[in-house]
Motif scaffolding. Sequence first.
Motif, PDB file in Angstrom:
ATOM      1  N   ALA A 161     153.619   8.435  97.692  1.00 53.88           N
ATOM      2  CA  ALA A 161     153.558   9.890  97.855  1.00 53.88           C
ATOM      3  C   ALA A 161     152.253  10.439  97.282  1.00 53.88           C
ATOM      4  N   LEU A 162     151.814   9.912  96.145  1.00 51.74           N
ATOM      5  CA  LEU A 162     150.550  10.372  95.564  1.00 51.74           C
ATOM      6  C   LEU A 162     149.386  10.015  96.479  1.00 51.74           C
ATOM      7  N   MET A 163     149.370   8.810  97.012  1.00 52.96           N
ATOM      8  CA  MET A 163     148.279   8.412  97.895  1.00 52.96           C
ATOM      9  C   MET A 163     148.228   9.310  99.128  1.00 52.96           C
ATOM     10  N   ARG A 164     149.395   9.586  99.727  1.00 55.65           N
ATOM     11  CA  ARG A 164     149.449  10.469 100.892  1.00 55.65           C
ATOM     12  C   ARG A 164     148.936  11.868 100.538  1.00 55.65           C
ATOM     13  N   SER A 165     149.339  12.359  99.362  1.00 52.13           N
ATOM     14  CA  SER A 165     148.908  13.702  98.956  1.00 52.13           C
ATOM     15  C   SER A 165     147.410  13.732  98.667  1.00 52.13           C
ATOM     16  N   ARG A 166     146.853  12.639  98.202  1.00 52.87           N
ATOM     17  CA  ARG A 166     145.406  12.577  97.984  1.00 52.87           C
ATOM     18  C   ARG A 166     144.662  12.590  99.326  1.00 52.87           C
ATOM     19  N   TYR A 167     145.164  11.873 100.323  1.00 54.89           N
ATOM     20  CA  TYR A 167     144.551  11.942 101.652  1.00 54.89           C
ATOM     21  C   TYR A 167     144.593  13.389 102.156  1.00 54.89           C
ATOM     22  N   SER A 168     145.745  14.016 102.020  1.00 54.48           N
ATOM     23  CA  SER A 168     145.873  15.416 102.461  1.00 54.48           C
ATOM     24  C   SER A 168     144.920  16.321 101.694  1.00 54.48           C
ATOM     25  N   ALA A 169     144.728  16.041 100.408  1.00 55.47           N
ATOM     26  CA  ALA A 169     143.800  16.842  99.606  1.00 55.47           C
ATOM     27  C   ALA A 169     142.367  16.695 100.134  1.00 55.47           C
ATOM     28  N   TYR A 170     141.990  15.482 100.533  1.00 52.94           N
ATOM     29  CA  TYR A 170     140.670  15.313 101.156  1.00 52.94           C
ATOM     30  C   TYR A 170     140.582  16.157 102.419  1.00 52.94           C
ATOM     31  N   ALA A 171     141.618  16.107 103.237  1.00 57.18           N
ATOM     32  CA  ALA A 171     141.615  16.858 104.497  1.00 57.18           C
ATOM     33  C   ALA A 171     141.573  18.367 104.279  1.00 57.18           C
ATOM     34  N   LEU A 172     142.121  18.826 103.165  1.00 57.08           N
ATOM     35  CA  LEU A 172     142.213  20.262 102.881  1.00 57.08           C
ATOM     36  C   LEU A 172     141.144  20.754 101.905  1.00 57.08           C
TER      37      LEU A 172
ATOM     38  N   ALA B 225     153.416  -0.344 100.634  1.00 56.67           N
ATOM     39  CA  ALA B 225     153.489   0.226  99.287  1.00 56.67           C
ATOM     40  C   ALA B 225     154.286  -0.757  98.443  1.00 56.67           C
ATOM     41  N   GLN B 226     153.677  -1.231  97.378  1.00 56.10           N
ATOM     42  CA  GLN B 226     154.292  -2.261  96.534  1.00 56.10           C
ATOM     43  C   GLN B 226     154.382  -1.754  95.102  1.00 56.10           C
ATOM     44  N   ALA B 227     155.585  -1.439  94.655  1.00 57.34           N
ATOM     45  CA  ALA B 227     155.804  -1.030  93.265  1.00 57.34           C
ATOM     46  C   ALA B 227     155.901  -2.281  92.406  1.00 57.34           C
ATOM     47  N   ILE B 228     155.293  -2.229  91.230  1.00 50.85           N
ATOM     48  CA  ILE B 228     155.303  -3.354  90.300  1.00 50.85           C
ATOM     49  C   ILE B 228     155.964  -2.864  89.024  1.00 50.85           C
ATOM     50  N   SER B 229     157.181  -3.339  88.782  1.00 54.45           N
ATOM     51  CA  SER B 229     157.928  -2.852  87.627  1.00 54.45           C
ATOM     52  C   SER B 229     157.257  -3.296  86.341  1.00 54.45           C
ATOM     53  N   GLY B 230     157.554  -2.594  85.304  1.00 49.51           N
ATOM     54  CA  GLY B 230     156.978  -2.878  84.003  1.00 49.51           C
ATOM     55  C   GLY B 230     156.797  -1.571  83.264  1.00 49.51           C
TER      56      GLY B 230
ATOM     57  N   ALA C  70     151.484   0.205  90.854  1.00 46.90           N
ATOM     58  CA  ALA C  70     151.768   0.041  92.279  1.00 46.90           C
ATOM     59  C   ALA C  70     150.460  -0.162  93.036  1.00 46.90           C
ATOM     60  N   TYR C  71     150.601  -0.789  94.187  1.00 45.76           N
ATOM     61  CA  TYR C  71     149.516  -0.893  95.152  1.00 45.76           C
ATOM     62  C   TYR C  71     149.971  -0.197  96.428  1.00 45.76           C
ATOM     63  N   VAL C  72     149.054   0.509  97.062  1.00 43.24           N
ATOM     64  CA  VAL C  72     149.323   1.102  98.372  1.00 43.24           C
ATOM     65  C   VAL C  72     148.174   0.696  99.291  1.00 43.24           C
ATOM     66  N   THR C  73     148.517   0.050 100.400  1.00 41.69           N
ATOM     67  CA  THR C  73     147.528  -0.343 101.394  1.00 41.69           C
ATOM     68  C   THR C  73     147.601   0.638 102.545  1.00 41.69           C
ATOM     69  N   PHE C  74     146.453   1.190 102.909  1.00 43.78           N
ATOM     70  CA  PHE C  74     146.425   2.217 103.946  1.00 43.78           C
ATOM     71  C   PHE C  74     145.123   2.150 104.724  1.00 43.78           C
TER      72      PHE C  74
ATOM     73  N   GLU D 277     142.072   0.207 102.701  1.00 42.78           N
ATOM     74  CA  GLU D 277     141.955   0.028 101.259  1.00 42.78           C
ATOM     75  C   GLU D 277     143.307  -0.343 100.676  1.00 42.78           C
ATOM     76  N   ARG D 278     143.261  -1.099  99.603  1.00 41.46           N
ATOM     77  CA  ARG D 278     144.441  -1.395  98.788  1.00 41.46           C
ATOM     78  C   ARG D 278     144.181  -0.755  97.438  1.00 41.46           C
ATOM     79  N   SER D 279     144.787   0.400  97.224  1.00 41.43           N
ATOM     80  CA  SER D 279     144.546   1.178  96.014  1.00 41.43           C
ATOM     81  C   SER D 279     145.586   0.881  94.954  1.00 41.43           C
ATOM     82  N   ALA D 280     145.161   0.955  93.702  1.00 39.57           N
ATOM     83  CA  ALA D 280     146.050   0.730  92.560  1.00 39.57           C
ATOM     84  C   ALA D 280     146.389   2.067  91.905  1.00 39.57           C
TER      85      ALA D 280
END
Length: 156
Positions: A32-43, A83-88, A93-97, A112-115
């Motif tokens: 959700a954060l990654m998606r919102s960051r993309y939207s922030a770039y667009a806006l 989207a891969q959550a890594i517990s701990g 998490a990693y999100v590939t987009f 990109e595969r963002s952390a």
Amino acid sequence: MNTASCPCASGQALDQCCGRYHAGVPAPSADALMRSRYSAYALGLIDYLVTTTLPAQQAGLDRQAISAWSLGSTWLGLAVENAQAISGEPEHAYVTFTARWRDADGEHSHQERSAFVAHAGRWYFIDPTVDLKSGRNDPCPCASGQKFKKCCSSYL
């Protein structure tokens, strides 16, 4: 109420999707954060892009370059592949987009595969282009209380 479609390609209205995160509601996941960051770039929401980057990296961001790219581009779409959550503690998490945009040089596509790291109820993007200036045995810049080598170092 803004009924415009959200730029993140969720199919939802902006207010029901990324707009609520832009307004201050914490994103519930790295995806959700990654998606919102993309939207922030667009806006053109540069402040949001800065505040959702790991706080220890925010001063190292080039706001002018971020703004120029954001406002000088037409954002064409986003596809989230994984989207891969890594517990701990803390959770990572990693999100590939793949993001697509058009600028004065033509159309572009970037995969990109963002952390990301969660801290104090919020997710943050770990920007690999901003040096954290932390030694392996220093406290982690994400404020987890762990040593850097045991926490965020492997996500850069």
